[in-house]
Enzyme design. Structure first.
Site, PDB file in Angstrom:
ATOM      1  N   VAL A  71      -3.540   5.923  -5.852  1.00  0.00           N
ATOM      2  CA  VAL A  71      -2.453   5.009  -6.248  1.00  0.00           C
ATOM      3  C   VAL A  71      -2.491   4.836  -7.708  1.00  0.00           C
ATOM      4  CG1 VAL A  71      -1.567   2.831  -5.923  1.00  0.00           C
ATOM      5  CG2 VAL A  71      -2.660   3.785  -4.087  1.00  0.00           C
TER       6      VAL A  71
ATOM      7  N   HIS B  99      -6.520   0.275 -10.987  1.00  0.00           N
ATOM      8  CA  HIS B  99      -7.161  -0.466 -10.234  1.00  0.00           C
ATOM      9  C   HIS B  99      -8.807  -0.188 -10.309  1.00  0.00           C
ATOM     10  CE1 HIS B  99      -6.188   3.254  -7.896  1.00  0.00           C
ATOM     11  NE2 HIS B  99      -7.346   2.746  -7.070  1.00  0.00           N
TER      12      HIS B  99
END
Length: 120
Positions: A103, A107
């Site tokens: 993604v 993160h």
């Protein structure tokens, strides 16, 4: 970098358009359980600001990155990781396709708990 990317799944999670199991939220970050955990404790810490990857982090993001790094130990203990030194946790930031990033929104994975883990 923009405040949000309408096509980004993590931006949609931050906006509440996609449900998640929230661990923590403040003005700068959102933390939630990974949907496919590799360890007994596995959650993500993401900035609310859409930053595609570590390759896009600059000096202007220093306070944000420090916040994420200092929040990780607190949340790891809150979510059930055992204390250092016998316990502990792993922090992973994947960058780009070759780095395993799936993604493209920065993160931080925080993983811990008794071994063996599914991966890692």
């Amino acid at each position: 970098m923009s405040a949000a990317d309408s096509n980004c799944i993590f931006c949609k999670i931050v906006a509440g358009k996609i449900p998640s199991r929230k661990v923590h939220e403040d003005d700068h970050v959102f933390a939630f359980h990974d949907i496919a955990p590799w360890a007994p404790v596995h959650f993500l810490i993401i900035p609310k600001l859409h930053i595609p990857s570590m390759a896009h982090v600059g000096a202007e993001h220093g306070n944000l990155m420090a916040h994420m790094m200092t929040l990780a130990p607190k949340l790891a203990m809150q979510e059930g990781c055992n204390p250092y030194p016998e316990g502990g946790y792993r922090i992973v930031l994947n960058t780009g396709t070759e780095g395993g990033q799936e993604v493209h929104h920065l993160h931080m994975h925080v993983m811990g708990g008794p071994r063996p883990w599914l991966k890692g």
